[in-house]
Write an enzyme that holds these catalytic residues in place. Structure first.
Site, PDB file in Angstrom:
ATOM      1  N   ASP A  20       0.573  -1.274  -0.040  1.00 35.04           N
ATOM      2  CA  ASP A  20       0.015  -0.150   0.032  1.00 35.04           C
ATOM      3  C   ASP A  20       0.907   1.226   0.069  1.00 35.04           C
ATOM      4  O   ASP A  20       0.108   2.513  -0.059  1.00 35.04           O
ATOM      5  CB  ASP A  20      -0.892   0.132   1.036  1.00 35.04           C
ATOM      6  CG  ASP A  20      -2.322  -0.057   0.821  1.00 35.04           C
ATOM      7  OD1 ASP A  20      -2.604  -0.494  -0.390  1.00 35.04           O
ATOM      8  OD2 ASP A  20      -3.388   0.004   1.678  1.00 35.04           O
ATOM      9  N   ASP A  28     -10.239  -7.432  11.888  1.00 34.65           N
ATOM     10  CA  ASP A  28      -9.864  -8.916  12.114  1.00 34.65           C
ATOM     11  C   ASP A  28     -11.019  -9.502  12.884  1.00 34.65           C
ATOM     12  O   ASP A  28     -11.723 -10.562  12.519  1.00 34.65           O
ATOM     13  CB  ASP A  28      -8.606  -9.299  12.722  1.00 34.65           C
ATOM     14  CG  ASP A  28      -8.274  -8.205  13.697  1.00 34.65           C
ATOM     15  OD1 ASP A  28      -8.992  -7.534  14.047  1.00 34.65           O
ATOM     16  OD2 ASP A  28      -7.015  -8.052  13.820  1.00 34.65           O
TER      17      ASP A  28
END
Length: 857
Positions: A320, A464
């Protein structure tokens, strides 16, 4: 009469000939003027100078004032830094330190004598427990109970019936009123039973200890809510109910925590089914944003080296940061490189972008600093073959570098770190209830269920855990194998550590607000409890701050926020605290030592209180922050910015303690027990705050590549043909530490080859000797390595299947009293550190001021 006139009058009365010489004063107290000094008959050469001798012995500076001579008979000279303080202030500080040390030694001796009967009782109970364990009585009772209960509990509805009867019985015990003597008997009987049970192995003693602890807590909670809430003013009522709310939060977390960890599953890996050609394909995702290539490189190399069919393994570097060096590295080593045009949804968006460009049946995710072992996939994938509904399998996050608590307090590998409880016990407990969380790394996810819930969750910053919650709502199962199959870097600085925990706390509060596990469909009761407790845990900030400030209401303003006699309060609260600590030490002691949770929460309380509160009001507030890894702490320093809230709490609690002493001696002499109880509470808070100050003192960390302790066979090949056997004592990505058997001194700069092994295959790596410590201990640094040699090096070191299996063999055994003593010592050391930091800050400010004045002159 002035002081000078009084001294002149006294000198005349004693007939002191030389008032400026202190021996004359002492001599005139015992010897009449007509008497001869003891040394007068000596020859001039034999006459010592008593003033010079005494000055040397007492550490007196030249030209010291007269009052300093008798002071030095009792007080040591000031520390070297005391020159910056006025003489009278330095002397006063030294005297106070000596008085406090003497008081501490005296109190310790008295306490040691007073607790002698208690020590005898503990030894007797431990001998009884050892006898029960030695003759097998406890184990036989556990097996018999298990055999008797198993068929009974298998009857439909019987478990709920047993649970209902147990709750009814517990309610009777908890609400039965006792007088003071009855409560004391309850305390002693519960304590004696627990002292025996805590020494017995197995799960039934753990359940019994949890039951006793919950009973003691329930008695205190019932008494607290029915007997202590009578207030004389609106202010007392406001503060009193606030304290009760903070306590109720801890009661809820304790109950949910015991349910969550009641029966750890301890799942083992299962063998893979079928031939390798039939095994599922795996995509390995390694997301990165701003980390250095030195941090990412070993993770990529280890992922490439995992023991899996090469045509079914694809490694993807998800950048990224869109860095050309990373693209070139991926091309060099032969892995796939994926970048995107923006950073929308941070890590979750990065992973979702890769999911849309890949096709593997399973997806293994590793943070860019988590280095997997070769056996990772073979350990994990078997459960996906056995259970078609298994959507995710998680393994522990293990760190081979110390976090700020471990480095700054010196507890690395001795005391379990902050995450050990979650990965060592809580996740095993979650697994029993089919509630294992996805933790963002070191996990394998089945692609089909993941795509069914829309990919990685993007609604919160803890993507998550939220993803796992969505999978469980769809009825999928998850698994947890408590075996370290990867290792990474811990946060280097306290500020980075706090920032990471703030993100976790904000994210859990966001999930609790937007997708509350206690509401909605798809979860079992036990899954709701596991998720709910995990989220509620991060709301500890406000209750912890309440506990730090509650005694001040009485010590400063004489407000009674608990309406009860101090002795009766102690009789109810002591069993609760004592039994909770005994139960936690037995159940959690391997994963979190007693009282250390207080230290962790003390450091984080201020910083998680506001984010969790704001997230409950507006869950869209806040953004994802990347945790920095692989940084350096080039010099030791005190983190004033992070520690400022603790410093304020230290000042407030110190002032409250002084006010309490004044109340004990003068203002509230009619309530000594109440004052003492609040003073003990405040002293405990000060010790925890002192430990927090110790964490804020950052130690140096100058290794960019962390070394990992090891004990591996190695061979050293010299250019002259000699072959030396050696043992690898530590390794990093740059080199090795070796202990060579019976070697002559080796010259720095000498080129060598180092032989290491993996799966019975030797790999010889070019290196250069950079350090000879003597007695065969040398350090070598790798030379230029090819791509294949880099992979071999990682396979022989970081990626070994047994690299992280014995990481806790040097860990101390949890001993609550010794643990409290160590934390107290760390607290006092923290205050010394704070004092030195304050003095250093004053000096630096004075120097800057002098430079400014000199520059303007």
């Amino acid at each position: 009469m002035s002081l000078h006139a009084a001294l002149t009058w006294l000198a005349n009365r004693l007939q002191v000939a030389e008032p400026r010489r202190w021996p004359c004063w002492l001599l005139r107290l015992f010897v009449k003027p007509s008497a001869q000094a003891p040394w007068a008959a000596l020859a001039p050469a034999q006459v010592p100078d008593p003033a010079a001798w005494a000055a040397a012995r007492l550490g007196m500076p030249p030209g010291a004032p007269w009052w300093l001579w008798p002071w030095r008979l009792f007080v040591k000279p000031p520390m070297p830094w005391a020159w910056a303080l006025p003489a009278w202030l330095a002397a006063l500080g030294g005297g106070l330190a000596w008085a406090l040390a003497a008081l501490w030694r005296a109190a310790s001796a008295v306490l040691w004598l007073a607790l002698a009967p208690l020590r005898w009782a503990v030894r007797a109970l431990e001998r009884l427990a050892a006898r029960l364990e030695r003759n097998g009585t406890a184990a036989a009772f556990g097996r018999a109970t298990d055999r008797a209960l198993r068929p009974v509990l298998a009857v439909p509805g019987m478990r709920w019936l047993v649970l209902g009867v147990a709750l009814a019985a517990a309610a009777v015990v908890m609400t039965t009123p006792f007088n003071g003597f009855g409560q004391l008997v309850f305390l002693l009987l519960a304590w004696m039973l627990s002292m025996v049970l805590r020494k017995l192995p197995g799960r039934f003693p753990s359940l019994a200890l949890a039951t006793i602890s919950l009973t003691a807590m329930g008695r205190y909670a019932w008494w607290r809510m029915t007997n202590t809430l009578q207030f004389d003013s609106a202010v007392e009522a406001f503060l009193g109910y606030g304290l009760l709310a903070a306590e109720a939060y801890t009661w809820l977390v304790v109950v949910l925590g015991f349910v969550q960890t009641a029966w750890p599953l301890q799942r083992q890996s299962v063998p893979l089914q079928g031939a390798p050609l039939e095994w599922p394909s795996v995509d390995v995702f390694i997301p990165t944003y701003n980390e250095s290539l030195d941090v990412v490189r070993p993770t990529v190399l280890a992922a490439m080296a995992m023991d899996w069919p090469k045509d079914k393994l694809r490694v993807y570097l998800l950048d990224d940061g869109r860095r050309e060096a990373f693209r070139a590295f991926a091309a060099e080593v032969g892995v796939h490189y994926i970048a995107r045009a923006d950073n929308r949804h941070a890590k979750a968006g990065n992973l979702n972008n890769a999911l849309g460009m890949t096709q593997g049946e399973l997806v293994a995710i590793f943070d860019c600093d988590h280095i997997p072992t070769r056996s990772f996939l073979k350990t994990c994938v078997g459960w996906f073959q056995r259970d078609a509904r298994c959507a995710m399998l998680q393994t522990p996050h293990h760190f081979f570098s110390p976090d700020p608590f471990e480095r700054n307090l010196g507890t690395f590998r001795r005391v379990p770190n902050e995450g050990a409880l979650f990965y060592g016990l809580v996740q095993d407990g979650n697994d029993f209830w089919n509630a294992t969380f996805f933790c963002g790394s070191c996990a394998v996810i089945r692609r089909a269920p993941l795509m069914e819930v829309g990919g990685i969750a993007v609604e919160t910053v803890t993507e998550d855990a939220h993803t796992a919650l969505k999978l469980h709502r769809r009825g999928y199962t998850t698994a947890y194998i408590n075996e370290a199959q990867a290792a990474g870097l811990a946060t280097e600085s306290l500020s980075a550590h706090v920032g990471q925990r703030i993100r976790w706390a904000r994210g859990m509060a966001q999930i609790f607000r937007t997708d509350n596990p206690f509401l909605g469909k798809g979860l079992t009761l036990w899954q709701r409890i596991c998720y709910g407790n995990a989220m509620l845990h991060f709301f500890f900030g406000l209750p912890r701050l309440v506990f730090f400030t509650a005694p001040m209401a009485y010590l400063f303003f004489h407000l009674h926020i608990i309406h009860a006699q101090a002795a009766l309060l102690a009789l109810y609260v002591l069993p609760y605290i004592l039994q909770s600590n005994i139960a936690n030490a037995h159940v959690q002691g391997k994963y979190r030592h007693t009282f250390w949770a207080e230290v962790y929460e003390t450091v984080l309380a201020w910083y998680v209180a506001l984010p969790t509160t704001l997230a409950m009001i507006n869950p869209k507030l806040g953004k994802f922050n990347v945790t920095a890894k692989g940084g350096l702490v080039e010099r030791a320093y005190f983190d004033w910015t992070t520690s400022l809230p603790y410093a304020v709490l230290v000042l407030l609690n110190s002032a409250a303690f002084v006010a309490g002493l004044a109340r004990l001696l003068w203002w509230n002499a009619d309530e000594p027990a109440t004052v003492v109880l609040n003073l003990v509470w405040t002293a405990y808070s000060l010790l925890m705050l002192g430990a927090a100050m110790g964490v804020a003192s950052e130690s140096r960390q100058v290794r960019r590549m962390h070394r990992v302790d090891a004990h591996l066979p190695a061979v050293l090949y010299l250019d002259d043909g000699r072959v030396l056997r050696a043992t690898c004592t530590d390794f990093s990505m740059n080199g090795l530490g070796l202990q060579v058997d019976g070697a002559a001194p080796l010259a720095a700069g000498q080129p060598v080859h180092v032989g290491l092994w993996w799966d019975g295959t030797e790999c010889a790596l070019p290196a250069e000797i950079v350090l000879d410590k003597g007695q065969g201990a040398i350090g070598v640094q790798y030379g230029p390595l090819t791509r294949d040699q880099q992979i071999e090096m990682v396979q022989c070191t970081f990626a070994r299947p047994d690299s992280w299996t014995h990481w806790n063999r040097t860990q101390d055994v949890d001993r609550p009293l010794l643990g409290l003593q160590e934390i107290a010592s760390l607290g006092l050391r923290g205050y010394r550190t704070l004092g030195r930091a304050l003095l250093q800050a004053v000096r630096e400010r004075a120097m800057r001021r002098k430079k400014t004045i000199a520059a303007s002159a």
